[in-house]
Design a protein around this motif. Structure first.
Motif, PDB file in Angstrom:
ATOM      1  N   ARG A   2      53.760  65.646  90.030  1.00 29.55           N
ATOM      2  CA  ARG A   2      53.146  67.250  89.678  1.00 29.55           C
ATOM      3  C   ARG A   2      52.589  67.024  87.925  1.00 29.55           C
ATOM      4  NH1 ARG A   2      56.408  72.386  91.094  1.00 29.55           N
ATOM      5  NH2 ARG A   2      54.668  73.147  89.483  1.00 29.55           N
ATOM      6  N   LYS A   3      51.310  67.104  87.972  1.00 28.84           N
ATOM      7  CA  LYS A   3      51.640  67.058  86.307  1.00 28.84           C
ATOM      8  C   LYS A   3      52.202  67.829  85.811  1.00 28.84           C
ATOM      9  CE  LYS A   3      46.774  67.362  84.178  1.00 28.84           C
ATOM     10  NZ  LYS A   3      47.141  68.779  82.735  1.00 28.84           N
ATOM     11  N   LEU A   4      51.443  67.334  84.648  1.00 26.28           N
ATOM     12  CA  LEU A   4      52.994  68.171  83.324  1.00 26.28           C
ATOM     13  C   LEU A   4      51.657  69.288  82.306  1.00 26.28           C
ATOM     14  CD1 LEU A   4      54.311  64.878  81.954  1.00 26.28           C
ATOM     15  CD2 LEU A   4      55.512  66.397  83.047  1.00 26.28           C
ATOM     16  N   GLY A   5      52.884  70.163  82.253  1.00 28.39           N
ATOM     17  CA  GLY A   5      51.663  71.131  81.301  1.00 28.39           C
ATOM     18  C   GLY A   5      51.101  70.429  79.994  1.00 28.39           C
ATOM     19  N   ASP A   6      50.691  71.569  79.221  1.00 27.42           N
ATOM     20  CA  ASP A   6      50.940  70.693  78.313  1.00 27.42           C
ATOM     21  C   ASP A   6      52.039  70.684  77.212  1.00 27.42           C
ATOM     22  OD1 ASP A   6      47.908  70.762  78.233  1.00 27.42           O
ATOM     23  OD2 ASP A   6      48.022  72.804  76.969  1.00 27.42           O
ATOM     24  N   LYS A  52      61.428  69.416  89.388  1.00 26.85           N
ATOM     25  CA  LYS A  52      60.772  68.509  89.153  1.00 26.85           C
ATOM     26  C   LYS A  52      60.880  67.051  89.025  1.00 26.85           C
ATOM     27  CE  LYS A  52      57.424  72.144  87.179  1.00 26.85           C
ATOM     28  NZ  LYS A  52      55.906  71.636  86.051  1.00 26.85           N
ATOM     29  N   GLY A  53      62.412  66.629  88.778  1.00 29.34           N
ATOM     30  CA  GLY A  53      62.911  65.243  88.500  1.00 29.34           C
ATOM     31  C   GLY A  53      62.492  64.462  87.334  1.00 29.34           C
ATOM     32  N   PHE A  54      61.292  64.972  86.651  1.00 18.85           N
ATOM     33  CA  PHE A  54      60.906  63.980  85.596  1.00 18.85           C
ATOM     34  C   PHE A  54      61.696  63.649  84.829  1.00 18.85           C
ATOM     35  CE2 PHE A  54      56.940  66.452  86.204  1.00 18.85           C
ATOM     36  CZ  PHE A  54      56.453  65.133  87.488  1.00 18.85           C
ATOM     37  N   VAL A  55      62.958  64.736  84.927  1.00 15.56           N
ATOM     38  CA  VAL A  55      64.475  64.482  83.518  1.00 15.56           C
ATOM     39  C   VAL A  55      66.082  64.643  84.858  1.00 15.56           C
ATOM     40  CG1 VAL A  55      62.976  65.438  81.896  1.00 15.56           C
ATOM     41  CG2 VAL A  55      64.549  66.749  82.530  1.00 15.56           C
ATOM     42  N   ASP A  56      66.301  64.291  84.085  1.00 12.53           N
ATOM     43  CA  ASP A  56      68.172  63.970  84.747  1.00 12.53           C
ATOM     44  C   ASP A  56      68.953  64.822  83.396  1.00 12.53           C
ATOM     45  OD1 ASP A  56      68.403  62.959  86.477  1.00 12.53           O
ATOM     46  OD2 ASP A  56      68.530  61.428  85.961  1.00 12.53           O
ATOM     47  N   ARG A  57      69.881  65.155  84.074  1.00 15.08           N
ATOM     48  CA  ARG A  57      70.567  66.038  82.538  1.00 15.08           C
ATOM     49  C   ARG A  57      72.098  65.257  83.096  1.00 15.08           C
ATOM     50  NH1 ARG A  57      69.007  71.922  84.139  1.00 15.08           N
ATOM     51  NH2 ARG A  57      70.650  72.540  86.510  1.00 15.08           N
ATOM     52  N   GLU A  58      72.809  65.370  82.077  1.00 17.22           N
ATOM     53  CA  GLU A  58      74.442  66.147  82.037  1.00 17.22           C
ATOM     54  C   GLU A  58      75.288  66.850  81.191  1.00 17.22           C
ATOM     55  OE1 GLU A  58      76.014  61.885  79.543  1.00 17.22           O
ATOM     56  OE2 GLU A  58      75.878  62.120  82.215  1.00 17.22           O
ATOM     57  N   ARG A  59      76.529  67.449  81.056  1.00 16.25           N
ATOM     58  CA  ARG A  59      77.281  68.067  80.377  1.00 16.25           C
ATOM     59  C   ARG A  59      77.442  67.273  78.849  1.00 16.25           C
ATOM     60  NH1 ARG A  59      77.184  73.777  80.827  1.00 16.25           N
ATOM     61  NH2 ARG A  59      76.804  75.087  82.643  1.00 16.25           N
ATOM     62  N   ALA A  68      64.609  60.908  80.233  1.00 23.24           N
ATOM     63  CA  ALA A  68      63.169  60.900  80.974  1.00 23.24           C
ATOM     64  C   ALA A  68      64.470  60.261  82.151  1.00 23.24           C
ATOM     65  CB  ALA A  68      62.200  60.410  80.487  1.00 23.24           C
ATOM     66  N   ARG A  69      63.559  60.575  83.213  1.00 21.44           N
ATOM     67  CA  ARG A  69      63.982  59.289  84.529  1.00 21.44           C
ATOM     68  C   ARG A  69      63.680  58.249  84.596  1.00 21.44           C
ATOM     69  NH1 ARG A  69      65.194  63.256  89.659  1.00 21.44           N
ATOM     70  NH2 ARG A  69      66.890  64.129  88.764  1.00 21.44           N
ATOM     71  N   GLN A  70      62.176  58.589  84.154  1.00 21.19           N
ATOM     72  CA  GLN A  70      61.218  56.940  83.686  1.00 21.19           C
ATOM     73  C   GLN A  70      60.382  56.760  82.654  1.00 21.19           C
ATOM     74  OE1 GLN A  70      57.912  58.101  86.977  1.00 21.19           O
ATOM     75  NE2 GLN A  70      58.326  57.061  88.125  1.00 21.19           N
ATOM     76  N   GLY A  71      60.023  55.299  82.183  1.00 23.44           N
ATOM     77  CA  GLY A  71      59.724  55.453  81.689  1.00 23.44           C
ATOM     78  C   GLY A  71      58.524  55.285  81.282  1.00 23.44           C
ATOM     79  N   ARG A  72      57.624  56.285  79.930  1.00 23.28           N
ATOM     80  CA  ARG A  72      56.017  56.479  79.752  1.00 23.28           C
ATOM     81  C   ARG A  72      55.518  55.667  80.974  1.00 23.28           C
ATOM     82  NH1 ARG A  72      55.888  55.623  74.271  1.00 23.28           N
ATOM     83  NH2 ARG A  72      56.261  58.095  73.999  1.00 23.28           N
ATOM     84  N   ALA A  73      55.810  54.069  80.681  1.00 23.88           N
ATOM     85  CA  ALA A  73      54.437  53.470  81.146  1.00 23.88           C
ATOM     86  C   ALA A  73      55.065  53.863  82.896  1.00 23.88           C
ATOM     87  CB  ALA A  73      54.803  52.131  81.404  1.00 23.88           C
ATOM     88  N   GLU A  74      55.501  54.203  83.596  1.00 26.13           N
ATOM     89  CA  GLU A  74      56.077  53.805  85.191  1.00 26.13           C
ATOM     90  C   GLU A  74      55.581  55.539  84.903  1.00 26.13           C
ATOM     91  OE1 GLU A  74      59.065  51.170  83.831  1.00 26.13           O
ATOM     92  OE2 GLU A  74      58.705  52.984  82.997  1.00 26.13           O
ATOM     93  N   ALA A  77      51.993  55.048  85.508  1.00 26.95           N
ATOM     94  CA  ALA A  77      51.347  54.160  86.686  1.00 26.95           C
ATOM     95  C   ALA A  77      52.005  55.138  87.688  1.00 26.95           C
ATOM     96  CB  ALA A  77      52.200  52.877  87.203  1.00 26.95           C
ATOM     97  N   LYS A  78      52.460  55.871  88.247  1.00 28.80           N
ATOM     98  CA  LYS A  78      52.588  57.197  89.367  1.00 28.80           C
ATOM     99  C   LYS A  78      50.992  57.582  89.468  1.00 28.80           C
ATOM    100  CE  LYS A  78      55.121  58.642  92.596  1.00 28.80           C
ATOM    101  NZ  LYS A  78      53.932  58.224  94.037  1.00 28.80           N
ATOM    102  N   ALA A  79      51.331  58.182  87.929  1.00 29.22           N
ATOM    103  CA  ALA A  79      50.028  59.091  88.413  1.00 29.22           C
ATOM    104  C   ALA A  79      48.714  58.614  87.905  1.00 29.22           C
ATOM    105  CB  ALA A  79      49.883  60.021  86.271  1.00 29.22           C
TER     106      ALA A  79
END
Length: 119
Positions: A2-6, A52-59, A68-74, A77-79
């Motif tokens: 999915r595309k990211l909103g602004d 959406k699966g773009f980030v992970d989180r923990e308490r 972020a689950r992936q780096g900017r470059a990854e 590339a996926k986009a």
């Protein structure tokens, strides 16, 4: 993908740039000035990015920290792969992309392809 909103893209930029896990408050404080944003807005955006699966989180105490689950470059590339997959003629799309590259970018792409070898 999915595309990211602004605002989602702006939040992702903060996470990629930070290089560490950030709380909602930290993300809010690192956003560029412009218009005021509410804590709950950023919390909702981060929750949406998690769903959406773009980030992970923990308490961390009573709050979550995000990364972020992936780096900017990854992510980029996926986009690009998703755009090629949905664009019909992959060869034509790649040709249009390559035609827009600067000579330096073209040389870098050629070197990367040579480095990768035959596929």
């Amino acid at each position: 993908m999915r595309k990211l909103g602004d605002l989602e893209a702006l939040v992702m930029e903060q996470l990629w740039s930070a290089g560490e896990h950030l709380s909602v408050r930290q993300v809010l404080e690192t956003l560029p000035d412009g218009r005021a944003r509410a804590y709950t807005t950023i919390m909702t955006v981060l929750d949406n990015l998690f769903q959406k699966g773009f980030v992970d989180r923990e308490r961390s105490g009573r709050a979550y920290v995000y990364w972020a689950r992936q780096g900017r470059a990854e992510h980029t590339a996926k986009a690009m792969e998703d755009a090629l997959a949905g664009g019909g003629d992959r060869g034509a799309a790649l040709m249009h992309f390559v035609e827009q590259l600067t000579p330096e970018e073209s040389a870098r792409l050629r070197a990367l392809l040579d480095e990768a070898g035959p596929s």
